[in-house]
Design a protein around this motif. Structure first.
Motif: not given
Length: 725
Positions: A430-433, A449-454, A456-458
């Motif tokens: 979902l976050i990737s989409g 970097q932001r999306v990788l952190i998101e 990881l959190m997801g």
């Protein structure tokens, strides 16, 4: 909950109160208030003691989106004040100016010009004096100029005598033409918008046009003077149009919104009145309270709570009427909101959403439909707490739905870990989409970097949800007396101490319980009852036989029956005591309440027929024997699974007594046992219909026929040797 409440004195009275409407209403109000407070605590901003002119000691950002009412009002006031007065044409003014300017000319035109009487003329027209000089020629009378001048000056005192005489000397057609020309010039000039600002301009234009008329200067001068006195704007002030224009200007200014995350004050910046108004609007100024915001939030929470209540009332009346179940749902919701507060405010990671944990717990403790419903509605509350942040709401919504469906077939607690991994995978996708939807394939290093952190959190949020669910599930199970399928499957493990004792101390009873469990599970499946509960309940239904195992025939391997040496009444007491002993052992081993209920109800208040009839035979010639002494204490089965276990227990024991069991004999025996229990009223309270009883009987026959099939008698080695010789 029942375990705890039972330790409180007079708990029976308190427990009775929990079923009243007043109690449920008070409970609902308290839960609604607690949920509101849990949400408010998460979004309640820190307040600052600031005054105009101070230096800000820290940078302040807007914690939520809010309308800056003061700035909006000032901007709208400025727009309203910038609107000029609005005018509208008054068609009467043109006619009034034209009539006033030409009034004297019209008067002169209409003036009766009477002839002047000659001296010596009689009323008959005969002159008494000298003869007419011309003889037969008539003399023409001259007009009374002075009288007409006097009439003109009386009509308009501002006109001088010279102008009046000039007007009188004009021929009527000429005078009429002057009137028409003057009116035409006035009408032509006043077709424009004549206002106070441009009045002089239009007046000068008219005077110039008047001066071009081929008229006596005295008359032109009079007309010019009259025009200067009477000429006025034909566009007059309109209060209605002015008010409408200012209203439109007010409404045309959009509301000034302070966006979430917008910087209000920078560290070291001087505090202005604008900053004070913004801080008050956000509720960040010490002593200020955003009453409207909290009132709106309370309304939304109340609406969501009302939807929950109506949903339970319509589709889950048993949950709605059970105060313990409502309290459990409320606690799960409150715990979820508290964990969301920790995630959003303390950890500053709004993507770690505990909604998935709530969906897992509600699905396991109740069912998947409730899990999905509360997962979706809780995501709306998360949206309020995050200020409507799209990613957080979407993650909570999808995560809750995936979590609910991922635990529908949980057989052991480790399956919750698998469910957590499924949710983690769903969050990752979902976050990737969402990232690709916003950024496309052209990404920068900061956005990556932001999306990788998101991500990881997801993923971490999904795993943490399963961990919290694993930890909270046994607490809720034990506190509220709820037995989940996970707990039941744990109890089905042969290594459980009660089952190990049965195997070692009462092996016949253990084997009988296993067979009864197989029958009960098969029967529960065909009538949409809980097959896991039926099987596990059957494993423990005869737990009380551990007290005196050798008094039950399945454990008498030596062939000696102790009942042959004691009176039937004592035998009946020993047999009926195994129900009470079973309940005591269930309490000792802390078995779930539903298992204790099965132990207590699996015989109902049925008659121990063998010893009753034996006692009757021994009391020949004496008073009638009381049947109640040879019945179990009950109660009768109160739910389907307990009724199925009663039938399975009787059927399994009866079939073992058949000398040559076959499908036909088994079917007749099963049918007879079910009919006997039905006739005795043992199944009146467990909601089993006649159709379901037929299905149960068929399931018993199929299972028993398979386990009691005829076997081939293989020859021994000696028989084979003899045959070969």
């Amino acid at each position: 909950m029942k375990n705890i409440l039972n330790k409180i004195p007079h708990i029976g009275k308190i427990h009775g109160l929990t079923h009243t409407r007043s109690y449920r209403f008070v409970q609902a109000v308290l839960l609604c208030i607690l949920i509101f407070m849990a949400v408010v605590v998460g979004i309640l901003p820190a307040q600052h003691a600031l005054e105009e002119g101070q230096i800000a000691s820290e940078t302040i950002f807007a914690p939520r989106e809010v309308i800056d009412q003061t700035a909006t009002r000032n901007a709208r006031q400025e727009a309203e004040n910038a609107v000029e007065d609005q005018y509208e044409r008054d068609p009467r003014i043109v006619d009034e100016v034209a009539e006033t300017v030409t009034a004297l000319l019209s008067f002169v035109y209409d003036l009766e010009r009477e002839p002047i009487e000659e001296p010596g003329e009689t009323e008959t027209g005969v002159d008494d004096g000298a003869d007419d000089q011309d003889g037969d020629l008539e003399s023409e009378p001259e007009p009374d100029i002075d009288g007409m001048v006097a009439a003109i000056k009386e009509f308009d005192p501002t006109v001088d005598e010279h102008t009046a005489v000039a007007l009188l000397t004009l021929e009527l057609p000429e005078l009429q033409q002057i009137i028409l020309n003057v009116e035409a010039l006035i009408l032509e000039e006043m077709r424009f918008e004549v206002t106070e600002n441009n009045r002089e301009h239009h007046l000068n234009n008219l005077i110039a046009e008047f001066n071009r008329l081929d008229v006596e200067p005295a008359i032109i001068g009079f007309l010019n003077d009259k025009l200067r006195a009477e000429f006025r704007p034909n566009w007059v002030f309109s209060p209605e149009k002015t008010a409408e224009a200012r209203r439109e200007a007010w409404e045309s200014v959009d509301e000034i919104v302070i966006r979430r995350g917008e910087k209000i004050l920078d560290q070291g910046e001087v505090v202005t009145s604008t900053h004070i108004h913004q801080l008050q609007a956000l509720g960040l100024l010490q002593g200020s309270v955003a009453y409207g915001y909290y009132a709106g939030l309370a309304g939304i929470i109340f609406f969501i709570f009302a939807v929950w209540a109506y949903y339970l009332y319509r589709l889950y009346p048993k949950v709605y009427e059970n105060a313990s179940s409502v309290l459990l749902l409320g606690l799960i919701i409150i715990v979820t909101i508290i964990l969301a507060n920790v995630s959003i405010n303390l950890l500053e990671q709004p993507l770690i959403m505990p909604v998935t944990m709530a969906a897992m717990l509600i699905t396991i403790l109740f069912d998947v439909n409730l899990g999905v419903f509360f997962g979706v509605s809780l995501s709306l509350i998360i949206g309020l707490m995050t200020g409507g942040e799209f990613n957080s709401v979407l993650l909570a919504l999808v995560g809750g739905i995936v979590a609910a469906f991922s635990v529908t077939n949980v057989n052991q607690r480790s399956d919750l870990t698998r469910a957590g991994l499924i949710v983690a995978g769903a969050n990752f996708v979902l976050i990737s989409g969402v990232f690709l939807l916003g950024e496309g394939i052209s990404v920068s290093m900061p956005s990556l970097q932001r999306v990788l952190i998101e991500m990881l959190m997801g993923v971490g949020g999904g795993i943490l949800a399963s961990i919290f669910a694993i930890g909270l599930l046994p607490i809720f199970e034990n506190t509220f007396g709820i037995t989940t399928s996970v707990r039941l499957l744990e109890l089905a493990n042969p290594n459980q101490k009660p089952l190990k004792r049965l195997l070692l101390e009462a092996p016949g009873t253990y084997h009988h319980s296993i067979l009864v469990g197989n029958l009960a599970e098969a029967a529960a499946e065909v009538v949409n009852a809980d097959p896991i509960l039926a099987r596990v309940g059957a494993y423990y239904h005869d737990l009380g036989k551990l007290s005196r195992p050798y008094f039950f025939i399945e454990n008498q391997f030596s062939g000696d029956n102790p009942h042959d040496k004691i009176p039937p009444s004592l035998s009946s007491m020993i047999l009926t005591a195994h129900v009470k002993n079973g309940v005591e052992l269930a309490n000792q081993y802390k078995l779930p309440p539903v298992i204790r209920d099965i132990i207590q109800q699996h015989h109902g208040d049925s008659l121990i027929g063998y010893f009753y009839h034996r006692a009757l035979a021994e009391r020949t010639g004496k008073d009638q024997l009381l049947e109640e002494k040879f019945r179990y204490e009950g109660p009768r089965p109160q739910f389907k699974e307990a009724g199925i276990i009663m039938l399975a227990d009787s059927v399994e024991a009866a079939v073992r007594s058949l000398s040559q069991p076959n499908q036909f004999r088994i079917a007749n025996l099963v049918k007879k046992i079910i009919n006997d229990k039905l006739a005795d009223g043992q199944l009146d309270d467990c909601d089993l219909t006649l159709r379901e009883l037929n299905l149960i009987g068929d399931a018993f026959v199929r299972n028993l026929a398979g386990s009691h099939h005829k076997r081939i008698a293989y020859p021994t080695e000696q028989e084979l040797a003899n045959a070969s010789s």
